[in-house]
Structure formats: structure tokens, C-alpha cells
Design a protein around this motif. Structure first.
Motif, PDB file in Angstrom:
ATOM      1  N   THR A 149       0.873  -1.080  -0.087  1.00 29.03           N
ATOM      2  CA  THR A 149      -0.089  -0.087  -0.131  1.00 29.03           C
ATOM      3  C   THR A 149       0.931   1.243   0.092  1.00 29.03           C
ATOM      4  N   VAL A 150       1.929   1.089   0.881  1.00 26.51           N
ATOM      5  CA  VAL A 150       2.649   2.356   1.080  1.00 26.51           C
ATOM      6  C   VAL A 150       3.484   2.648  -0.671  1.00 26.51           C
ATOM      7  N   ARG A 151       3.832   1.691  -0.770  1.00 26.41           N
ATOM      8  CA  ARG A 151       4.613   1.620  -2.526  1.00 26.41           C
ATOM      9  C   ARG A 151       3.694   2.417  -3.343  1.00 26.41           C
ATOM     10  N   ALA A 152       2.378   1.848  -3.460  1.00 25.89           N
ATOM     11  CA  ALA A 152       1.233   2.346  -4.341  1.00 25.89           C
ATOM     12  C   ALA A 152       1.081   3.866  -4.116  1.00 25.89           C
ATOM     13  N   LEU A 153       1.113   4.326  -2.827  1.00 28.20           N
ATOM     14  CA  LEU A 153       0.928   5.710  -2.355  1.00 28.20           C
ATOM     15  C   LEU A 153       2.095   6.608  -2.992  1.00 28.20           C
ATOM     16  N   LEU A 154       3.176   6.021  -2.906  1.00 30.77           N
ATOM     17  CA  LEU A 154       4.424   6.735  -3.556  1.00 30.77           C
ATOM     18  C   LEU A 154       4.504   6.799  -4.937  1.00 30.77           C
ATOM     19  N   GLU A 186     -12.725  -4.943  13.226  1.00 33.04           N
ATOM     20  CA  GLU A 186     -13.608  -6.144  13.965  1.00 33.04           C
ATOM     21  C   GLU A 186     -14.492  -6.009  15.092  1.00 33.04           C
ATOM     22  N   ALA A 187     -14.214  -4.770  15.627  1.00 37.28           N
ATOM     23  CA  ALA A 187     -15.166  -4.358  16.738  1.00 37.28           C
ATOM     24  C   ALA A 187     -15.901  -3.466  16.151  1.00 37.28           C
ATOM     25  N   ALA A 188     -16.514  -3.305  15.260  1.00 38.39           N
ATOM     26  CA  ALA A 188     -17.406  -2.176  14.600  1.00 38.39           C
ATOM     27  C   ALA A 188     -18.689  -3.061  14.805  1.00 38.39           C
ATOM     28  N   PRO A 189     -19.883  -2.461  15.193  1.00 34.15           N
ATOM     29  CA  PRO A 189     -21.198  -2.999  15.365  1.00 34.15           C
ATOM     30  C   PRO A 189     -21.761  -2.807  14.059  1.00 34.15           C
ATOM     31  N   TRP A 190     -21.411  -1.732  13.241  1.00 33.31           N
ATOM     32  CA  TRP A 190     -22.258  -1.752  11.893  1.00 33.31           C
ATOM     33  C   TRP A 190     -20.990  -1.863  10.876  1.00 33.31           C
ATOM     34  N   ILE A 191     -20.798  -0.746  10.246  1.00 36.86           N
ATOM     35  CA  ILE A 191     -19.776  -0.545   9.239  1.00 36.86           C
ATOM     36  C   ILE A 191     -18.444  -0.231   9.594  1.00 36.86           C
ATOM     37  N   ALA A 192     -17.311  -0.529   8.854  1.00 37.81           N
ATOM     38  CA  ALA A 192     -16.034  -0.066   9.270  1.00 37.81           C
ATOM     39  C   ALA A 192     -15.379   0.393   8.087  1.00 37.81           C
ATOM     40  N   SER A 193     -14.755   1.378   7.930  1.00 41.20           N
ATOM     41  CA  SER A 193     -14.021   1.760   6.620  1.00 41.20           C
ATOM     42  C   SER A 193     -12.666   1.230   6.700  1.00 41.20           C
ATOM     43  N   ALA A 194     -12.109   1.294   5.254  1.00 37.77           N
ATOM     44  CA  ALA A 194     -10.644   0.931   4.992  1.00 37.77           C
ATOM     45  C   ALA A 194      -9.760   1.900   5.335  1.00 37.77           C
ATOM     46  N   PRO A 195      -8.527   1.657   5.725  1.00 36.37           N
ATOM     47  CA  PRO A 195      -7.600   2.545   5.896  1.00 36.37           C
ATOM     48  C   PRO A 195      -7.574   3.420   4.850  1.00 36.37           C
ATOM     49  N   LEU A 196      -6.712   4.668   5.063  1.00 37.67           N
ATOM     50  CA  LEU A 196      -6.691   5.707   4.085  1.00 37.67           C
ATOM     51  C   LEU A 196      -6.012   5.448   2.860  1.00 37.67           C
ATOM     52  N   GLY A 197      -4.939   4.617   2.999  1.00 33.75           N
ATOM     53  CA  GLY A 197      -4.166   4.049   2.067  1.00 33.75           C
ATOM     54  C   GLY A 197      -3.792   4.884   0.808  1.00 33.75           C
ATOM     55  N   THR A 198      -4.244   4.592  -0.462  1.00 34.49           N
ATOM     56  CA  THR A 198      -3.709   5.236  -1.573  1.00 34.49           C
ATOM     57  C   THR A 198      -4.760   6.247  -2.049  1.00 34.49           C
ATOM     58  N   HIS A 199      -5.644   6.924  -1.293  1.00 31.65           N
ATOM     59  CA  HIS A 199      -6.678   7.803  -1.526  1.00 31.65           C
ATOM     60  C   HIS A 199      -5.585   9.036  -2.308  1.00 31.65           C
ATOM     61  N   PRO A 200      -6.186   9.728  -3.263  1.00 31.61           N
ATOM     62  CA  PRO A 200      -5.614  10.839  -4.000  1.00 31.61           C
ATOM     63  C   PRO A 200      -5.271  12.039  -2.906  1.00 31.61           C
ATOM     64  N   ALA A 201      -6.021  12.235  -2.003  1.00 34.07           N
ATOM     65  CA  ALA A 201      -5.804  13.146  -0.782  1.00 34.07           C
ATOM     66  C   ALA A 201      -4.357  12.865  -0.056  1.00 34.07           C
ATOM     67  N   MET A 202      -4.387  11.528   0.033  1.00 36.04           N
ATOM     68  CA  MET A 202      -2.869  11.139   0.754  1.00 36.04           C
ATOM     69  C   MET A 202      -1.584  11.654  -0.074  1.00 36.04           C
ATOM     70  N   ALA A 203      -1.668  11.579  -1.263  1.00 36.09           N
ATOM     71  CA  ALA A 203      -0.509  11.876  -1.932  1.00 36.09           C
ATOM     72  C   ALA A 203      -0.619  13.421  -2.091  1.00 36.09           C
ATOM     73  N   GLU A 204      -1.783  13.981  -2.258  1.00 40.88           N
ATOM     74  CA  GLU A 204      -1.572  15.545  -2.097  1.00 40.88           C
ATOM     75  C   GLU A 204      -1.211  15.954  -0.755  1.00 40.88           C
ATOM     76  N   LEU A 205      -1.401  15.466   0.116  1.00 40.13           N
ATOM     77  CA  LEU A 205      -1.032  16.042   1.513  1.00 40.13           C
ATOM     78  C   LEU A 205       0.341  15.762   1.818  1.00 40.13           C
ATOM     79  N   ILE A 206       1.008  14.655   1.349  1.00 41.06           N
ATOM     80  CA  ILE A 206       2.355  14.252   1.496  1.00 41.06           C
ATOM     81  C   ILE A 206       3.193  15.614   0.728  1.00 41.06           C
TER      82      ILE A 206
END
Length: 271
Positions: free
Chosen positions: A51-56, A235-255
Motif C-alpha cells: 500500500t505504501v509503495r502504491a501511495l508513493l 472487527e470491533a465495529a457493530p455496523w460498518i467499518a471503513s478501510a485505511p486511508l491507503g492510496t486515496h488521492p488526498a493522501m498523495a496531495e497531503l504528502i
């Protein structure tokens, strides 16, 4: 010409233009910008490294011609000291792939940089920042969060912002600020909670919200990549749980924003 071919040709053109911009009119090569070294924590989960390599790769796409490197604090290669050794005496900006202030940013990374021959600046933590809220929101919508809800649904909904946790009080301040920004975006309560070290834990935060009538509690993963903590919190979520931030475009922009910000602040040096 297909879309993929057009995209490839655009990338080639951008990279060629970037290389030509480094050559002056008299044919001599201008010095390039300082290298960007993204500093990840490291994880035993193999998906974290991929994931980190894809983000880079996303960062490189957004800033063609910029020299982008990866270094880890622990657990994964390349380790940060090895990455810095490979840069020799070059100039670099170290951008921590960490979401809040803490020991790694205050001590570990500056000490590793100072022990190298690199002329290094250490950028701020990624959070808090509105771009992180953009990424958190997108991941939560992907998990099933409704972008529109009636008032009754809103009164029974809430989010637990699941973070790693730290003993550093400033880390908690940063996470609280992100939770506040996220609550303003969603229009429902957002409670920060932690996988380790700090309180409340994710299960305790969920229990507190449900006891107050918030029966639709989502867990928002405030992690940069997959790993043990992210999995346990989901796994503790009683309803929905989102994925980690990962390779979202905003992450690359923020870096890249933190990189530019560090360059504009010469006093932030590690050596």
C-alpha cells in the motif's frame, strides 16, 4: 488513441518536460529540488508495504521529476538510515507517513536524519488537516455511510475515529482535532478512540455511544495502511467499518503539501 495510451503519453510528456526544465540555456544542468523521503512506520502485514509503495507511485504521478524515496522506522526494508545513506550528502525533506505528533516525529526521525550525511528537513505530521478528512469521508462512504440521511437517522448515528494511540499528549490533541473536523463534515458525533496505549479504547467508545442512543455506530479507520491495529478496530465495529486511508488521492496531495511546507520553513532542519 485509448484512454490508457493517452494517460501514458501524458506521463511521458510531463516527465520529459520536467527533465528539460533542469537544463539551463547554456546547457548546464540546474540543481534539482530536494529529494522527498516518505517515512513509514513499518508493519508485519505485507499489505502495508504494498500500500505504501502504491501511495508513493501516486506521489510521483502528481509531481513528475521529483526524486521520491521510502524509508521505514522499523520492521520493513528499506529502513530509514539505509535510505538516507543512499542519498549521500544530498538535500532531502523527510515527510512522516504518520497522522499525529509523537515520539517518532520528535525523536526517532530527527535523530536518524542527524546521524546521516543528508542535509535534511523533517516535515510535520500529516494530521490534522482537511485533506485527511476528505480521505476519511471517502473511505466511510465506500463502506456504506449514507451521504444523505433524515433527521431521525442522524440522531441515532455516530462515528468512532479509530487511531493507533500514543503516550504523547500532543498526539491526542491532533487526533481530537481531526475528529472535530470530521464531525463538522458528517454532522454527527465523532469520538476518537485508540487501539493501544491511550484511552478510550474502540470498544469502550462504541459502548458509550450506544448507551446514549447512538445505535448506528461506524468505525472510521484512521490508519495509513492495513495492519493488526486497523484489523482489530474494524472487527470491533457493530455496523460498518471503513478501510485505511491507503492510496486515496488526498493522501498523495497531503504528502506533497507537507514537503512544500517544509521547504518554505528553512528553520525546520534535522542536521
Amino acid at each position: 488513441m485509448t484512454d490508457s495510451t493517452a494517460h501514458l503519453m501524458s506521463q511521458i510528456g510531463s516527465r520529459l518536460a520536467s527533465q528539460l526544465s533542469l537544463i539551463s540555456l547554456d546547457g548546464r544542468r540546474r540543481p534539482g529540488p530536494p529529494a522527498l523521503v516518505v517515512v513509514a512506520h513499518g508493519s508485519r502485514n505485507p499489505r502495508a508495504l504494498s500500500t505504501v509503495r502504491a501511495l508513493l507511485d501516486r506521489v510521483r504521478d502528481q509531481r513528475p521529476g521529483l526524486s521520491v524515496h521510502l524509508g521505514h522506522i522499523e520492521l520493513n526494508a528499506p529502513l530509514l538510515p539505509d535510505t538516507l545513506a543512499g542519498l549521500g550528502t544530498a538535500e532531502a525533506v523527510l515527510v512522516p507517513l504518520l497522522l499525529s505528533r509523537g515520539y517518532h516525529i520528535k525523536r526517532d526521525i530527527p535523530e536518524m536524519a542527524a546521524a546521516s550525511g543528508v542535509r535534511a528537513r523533517v516535515a510535520d505530521a500529516l494530521g490534522p488537516h482537511p485533506l485527511l478528512v476528505d480521505a476519511l469521508y471517502a473511505r466511510l462512504v465506500e463502506a456504506g455511510w449514507r451521504t444523505r440521511m433524515d433527521e431521525q437517522t442522524r440522531r441515532t448515528s455516530a462515528v468512532v475515529l479509530a487511531a493507533a494511540g500514543s503516550r504523547d499528549p500532543e498526539s491526542k490533541v491532533d487526533t481530537n482535532r481531526t475528529a472535530q473536523l470530521f464531525a463538522e463534515r458528517l454532522g454527527v458525533p465523532v469520538v476518537p478512540a485508540y487501539a493501544t496505549t491511550a484511552a478510550p479504547t474502540v470498544p469502550d467508545a462504541i459502548q458509550s455511544l450506544t448507551s446514549r442512543g447512538r445505535t448506528r455506530v461506524a468505525v472510521a479507520s484512521y490508519f495509513t495502511a492495513p495492519g493488526r491495529f486497523a484489523t482489530e478496530c474494524a472487527e470491533a465495529a457493530p455496523w460498518i467499518a471503513s478501510a485505511p486511508l491507503g492510496t486515496h488521492p488526498a493522501m498523495a496531495e497531503l504528502i506533497l503539501h507537507r514537503y512544500d511546507q517544509a521547504l518554505a520553513t528553512p528553520a525546520r532542519t534535522a542536521a
